[in-house]
Design a protein around this motif. Structure first.
Motif, short mmCIF file in Angstrom:
data_model
loop_
_atom_site.label_atom_id
_atom_site.label_comp_id
_atom_site.label_asym_id
_atom_site.label_seq_id
_atom_site.Cartn_x
_atom_site.Cartn_y
_atom_site.Cartn_z
N ARG A 194 0.83 -1.21 0.00
CA ARG A 194 0.00 0.00 0.00
C ARG A 194 0.86 1.26 0.00
N ASP A 198 0.40 4.21 -2.68
CA ASP A 198 0.12 5.58 -2.23
C ASP A 198 1.14 6.56 -2.79
N TYR A 201 0.22 7.07 -6.46
CA TYR A 201 -0.95 7.94 -6.60
C TYR A 201 -0.56 9.40 -6.37
N SER A 212 -1.29 12.28 -16.11
CA SER A 212 -2.65 11.84 -15.83
C SER A 212 -3.55 12.31 -16.98
N HIS A 235 -7.05 -2.44 -7.65
CA HIS A 235 -6.81 -1.21 -6.90
C HIS A 235 -6.10 -0.19 -7.80
N ASN A 238 -8.19 1.07 -10.90
CA ASN A 238 -9.28 1.98 -10.54
C ASN A 238 -8.80 3.34 -10.06
N ARG A 239 -7.58 3.38 -9.51
CA ARG A 239 -7.09 4.63 -8.94
C ARG A 239 -6.21 5.46 -9.90
N LEU A 240 -5.60 4.79 -10.87
CA LEU A 240 -4.68 5.49 -11.77
C LEU A 240 -5.34 5.72 -13.13
#
Length: 277
Positions: A194, A198, A201, A212, A235, A238-240
């Motif tokens: 994680r 993090d 992200y 992005s 994970h 979906n986040r990047l």
């Protein structure tokens, strides 16, 4: 097939691995040769997290005032980022947890989970049957090779999720048994992985670092890292924000006795981590 294995099949790596090597004494040098010839890896890695590679690796320790931004890292050179917090390796006598970053193109990211066995009980931990130190790969070998023109990832930014707790990137458990220093064995695979996600992200959110959306996002890993890639792929995807993405699990043979997987996952503490919440 039954009868084709020259060594006994057992669930205890502390007896299985020595038996394997004594039955097939040429196996270890053969595997080392294959690794060197197939991947060009020049470093010899040992379980305390050190490497004999001569390649210089810079280190950045994160703090309230230091984010270890990608923009401050020299391109095509390995960096180690130490996130601190709840991260740690399985033994307190080895390295602090750290992950490796190789800066490349802003719009291409390879998130790679390192292999390194597994430690699921006291005998397998004492052996040990897993990597106990977080060591860097550097820029030589396979997808990390920046000099190989045939490597499709040679220009990618690489976030290398190093592996040193033996819980296949999802563990969340303190054991009753102790490490060589007398401290309780702690498997913090969830916190370790994680911390890397993090950081990634945060780099995409910061101007001048990762783009992005990313033009290309690849989540991969080998051996135990193949499991990590599958655990964390959803994970990351979906986040990047990204235009194109692929998940490439590599070199994992999932051979368990009946009902063994559920027991193993529960004992590693997956059920108490947010992964399965």
């Amino acid at each position: 097939p039954k009868g084709s294995m020259p060594w006994p099949i057992t669930a205890n790596a502390s007896t299985a691995l020595p038996s394997l090597l004594s039955s097939v004494p040429q196996l270890e040098p053969a595997l080392r040769l294959l690794r060197r010839e197939d991947h060009g890896a020049s470093g010899t890695f040992i379980s305390n997290g050190q490497s004999t590679t001569a390649e210089h690796v810079s280190v950045c320790t994160m703090s309230r005032t230091e984010r270890c931004d990608l923009s401050g890292m020299a391109p095509d050179s390995p960096w180690l980022v130490r996130p601190g917090g709840k991260t740690r390796c399985i033994f307190t006598t080895t390295t602090p947890y750290q992950f490796e970053v190789i800066r490349g193109d802003r719009d291409k990211l390879l998130l790679f989970f390192q292999g390194g066995g597994a430690c699921w009980d006291e005998p397998s931990t004492s052996f040990p049957a897993c990597s106990t130190g977080a060591f860097p790969q550097g820029t030589r070998g396979g997808v990390f090779d920046r000099a190989n023109r045939d490597n499709p990832f040679r220009a990618y930014t690489i976030a290398h999720v190093l592996y040193c707790d033996g819980s296949v990137f999802g563990g969340n458990v303190t054991r009753q048994y102790r490490d060589p220093s007398g401290s309780p064995v702690r498997q913090a695979g969830y916190e370790n992985a994680r911390s890397v996600l993090d950081w990634v992200y945060g780099q995409q959110a910061a101007a001048g670092t990762l783009a992005s959306p990313l033009a290309s996002l690849v989540v991969s890993g080998c051996s135990a890292g193949s499991i990590g890639a599958q655990i964390w792929a959803d994970h990351a995807l979906n986040r990047l924000p990204h235009v194109a993405a692929a998940v490439v699990p590599d070199s994992y043979a999932g051979v368990f006795p009946s009902s063994g997987e559920g027991t193993l996952i529960a004992e590693l503490g997956f059920c108490s981590s947010p992964l399965l919440a």
